[in-house]
Design a protein around this motif. Structure first.
Motif, short mmCIF file in Angstrom:
data_model
loop_
_atom_site.label_atom_id
_atom_site.label_comp_id
_atom_site.label_asym_id
_atom_site.label_seq_id
_atom_site.Cartn_x
_atom_site.Cartn_y
_atom_site.Cartn_z
N ASP A 15 -52.01 20.75 22.42
CA ASP A 15 -51.90 22.20 22.32
C ASP A 15 -50.87 22.72 23.32
OD1 ASP A 15 -53.94 22.17 20.44
OD2 ASP A 15 -55.49 22.49 21.96
N ASP A 16 -49.92 23.50 22.82
CA ASP A 16 -48.95 24.16 23.70
C ASP A 16 -49.56 25.48 24.16
OD1 ASP A 16 -47.03 22.18 23.42
OD2 ASP A 16 -46.10 23.15 21.69
N ILE A 17 -49.61 25.65 25.46
CA ILE A 17 -50.14 26.89 26.04
C ILE A 17 -49.12 27.34 27.07
CG2 ILE A 17 -52.03 27.94 27.33
CD1 ILE A 17 -53.79 25.59 26.25
N PHE A 18 -48.48 28.49 26.82
CA PHE A 18 -47.47 28.96 27.76
C PHE A 18 -47.35 30.48 27.71
CE2 PHE A 18 -45.14 28.00 23.86
CZ PHE A 18 -44.32 29.11 23.69
N ARG A 19 -46.68 31.00 28.74
CA ARG A 19 -46.38 32.42 28.85
C ARG A 19 -44.91 32.55 29.25
NH1 ARG A 19 -50.75 31.78 27.01
NH2 ARG A 19 -52.74 32.66 27.71
N ASP A 20 -44.25 33.55 28.69
CA ASP A 20 -42.88 33.88 29.09
C ASP A 20 -42.95 35.17 29.89
OD1 ASP A 20 -41.94 31.67 27.77
OD2 ASP A 20 -41.26 32.77 26.00
N ILE A 21 -42.43 35.13 31.11
CA ILE A 21 -42.54 36.25 32.05
C ILE A 21 -41.15 36.63 32.55
CG2 ILE A 21 -43.45 36.96 34.30
CD1 ILE A 21 -45.79 34.99 33.81
N GLU A 22 -40.87 37.93 32.57
CA GLU A 22 -39.65 38.46 33.20
C GLU A 22 -40.04 39.08 34.53
OE1 GLU A 22 -36.71 40.24 29.85
OE2 GLU A 22 -38.50 41.43 30.25
N ILE A 23 -39.19 38.87 35.54
CA ILE A 23 -39.47 39.39 36.87
C ILE A 23 -38.14 39.53 37.63
CG2 ILE A 23 -39.94 37.07 37.77
CD1 ILE A 23 -42.19 38.35 39.49
N ARG A 24 -38.07 40.50 38.52
CA ARG A 24 -36.84 40.71 39.29
C ARG A 24 -36.58 39.52 40.23
NH1 ARG A 24 -39.08 45.90 39.20
NH2 ARG A 24 -37.70 47.41 38.17
N GLU A 25 -35.32 39.16 40.38
CA GLU A 25 -34.96 38.04 41.25
C GLU A 25 -35.32 38.31 42.71
OE1 GLU A 25 -30.79 37.19 41.89
OE2 GLU A 25 -30.27 39.30 41.66
N THR A 26 -35.44 39.57 43.09
CA THR A 26 -35.76 39.91 44.47
C THR A 26 -37.27 40.05 44.71
OG1 THR A 26 -35.43 42.24 43.91
CG2 THR A 26 -33.56 41.06 44.91
N ASP A 27 -38.08 39.96 43.63
CA ASP A 27 -39.53 39.95 43.80
C ASP A 27 -39.93 38.65 44.48
OD1 ASP A 27 -39.84 42.46 42.69
OD2 ASP A 27 -40.52 41.72 40.74
N SER A 28 -41.11 38.63 45.07
CA SER A 28 -41.56 37.44 45.81
C SER A 28 -42.27 36.46 44.90
CB SER A 28 -42.49 37.87 46.94
OG SER A 28 -43.72 38.33 46.40
N LEU A 29 -42.45 35.27 45.42
CA LEU A 29 -43.26 34.28 44.70
C LEU A 29 -44.70 34.76 44.57
CD1 LEU A 29 -41.94 30.85 46.00
CD2 LEU A 29 -41.92 31.68 43.66
N GLU A 30 -45.15 35.59 45.50
CA GLU A 30 -46.49 36.17 45.37
C GLU A 30 -46.55 37.09 44.15
OE1 GLU A 30 -49.81 37.85 48.35
OE2 GLU A 30 -47.91 38.94 48.44
N ASP A 31 -45.48 37.83 43.87
CA ASP A 31 -45.43 38.65 42.67
C ASP A 31 -45.49 37.79 41.41
OD1 ASP A 31 -45.20 41.08 44.15
OD2 ASP A 31 -43.04 40.74 44.35
N LEU A 32 -44.78 36.66 41.43
CA LEU A 32 -44.83 35.74 40.29
C LEU A 32 -46.23 35.14 40.16
CD1 LEU A 32 -43.44 34.29 37.96
CD2 LEU A 32 -42.67 32.56 39.58
N HIS A 33 -46.84 34.77 41.28
CA HIS A 33 -48.22 34.27 41.29
C HIS A 33 -49.14 35.28 40.61
CE1 HIS A 33 -52.25 33.55 42.98
NE2 HIS A 33 -52.15 34.72 43.55
#
Length: 175
Positions: A15-33
Motif C-alpha cells: 500500500d502506498d501511503i503518502f502526503r504532498d506538502i507545500e511549505i516556505r523554505e524559510t519555515d523551520s523543520l518544526e513547522d514541517l514536523h
C-alpha cells in the motif's frame, strides 16, 4: 520560495501511503514536523526527529525536537533549523521518525521548488493518498552475520557459570 515535499509512510506493505506538502523554505523543520503530524492524523505530542539522508536513504545527522544530549554535544533542533538549511536541490532527502516507542517512520523528499503563490496559506496539504494504519508496523532489525560475529565471544564451552556469583570476575561494589 516554496518547497514541495512528498512524505511517504515507510511500511513493508504494497500500500502506498503518502502526503504532498507545500511549505516556505524559510519555515523551520518544526513547522514541517507539525504539517506532517497533522496530515497523517497524529496528535503531535510524541518525540520526533529528522535525519539528513542520502540517495540510499541512509540515516545521517539527527535534527531533534529537544536537546536531550545533556550538554555532551551540540544538537541541531527543529525549531532552530530552517528548511533551506537542511534540504536543497542537491540534498533532497530526510528521514522522519515520530514517536520513538512506535517508530512511525517516513521518507521525506523535496520534489520541487516553486514560486510562492500570492494569497496562498502555507504549509499547504496538496494531496493525500492512502490511510495510515492504527498501529505502527513492527520493524525488523537485522544484523548481518550476527551469529558468526558473536559465536566465538559466547562459546557454550566456556567455564562461565552465572549461578556461581562468588567466582565472577568483577567488583560488586564498583560504585
Amino acid at each position: 520560495m516554496i518547497y514541495r515535499f512528498r512524505v511517504i509512510f515507510d511500511n513493508d506493505t504494497e500500500d502506498d501511503i503518502f502526503r504532498d506538502i507545500e511549505i516556505r523554505e524559510t519555515d523551520s523543520l518544526e513547522d514541517l514536523h507539525n504539517a506532517i503530524t497533522q496530515s497523517f492524523g497524529f496528535d503531535g505530542l510524541q518525540m520526533a526527529s529528522f535525519y539528513i539522508s542520502n540517495e540510499e536513504w541512509d540515516q545521517g545527522e539527527e535534527i531533534s525536537m529537544f536537546d536531550v544530549s545533556e550538554g555532551n554535544s551540540s544538537v541541531r533542533l527543529m525549531a532552530d533549523t530552517p528548511l533551506n538549511n537542511a534540504v536543497s536541490e542537491t540534498q533532497t532527502k530526510l528521514i522522519y521518525v515520530y514517536d520513538f516507542m512506535s517508530m512511525w517512520t517516513f521518507l521525506v523528499e523535496l520534489a520541487e521548488i516553486v514560486e510562492e503563490t500570492e494569497g496562498a496559506d502555507y504549509p499547504n496539504l496538496m494531496f493525500v493518498h492512502g490511510q495510515i494504519p492504527e498501529t505502527a508496523p513492527e520493524k525488523m532489525f537485522e544484523a548481518e552475520n550476527f551469529d558468526d560475529d558473536f559465536k566465538d565471544e559466547f562459546d557454550e564451552d566456556d567455564d562461565l557459570n552465572l549461578d556461581d556469583y562468588d567466582n565472577l570476575d568483577f567488583d560488586e561494589n564498583w560504585n
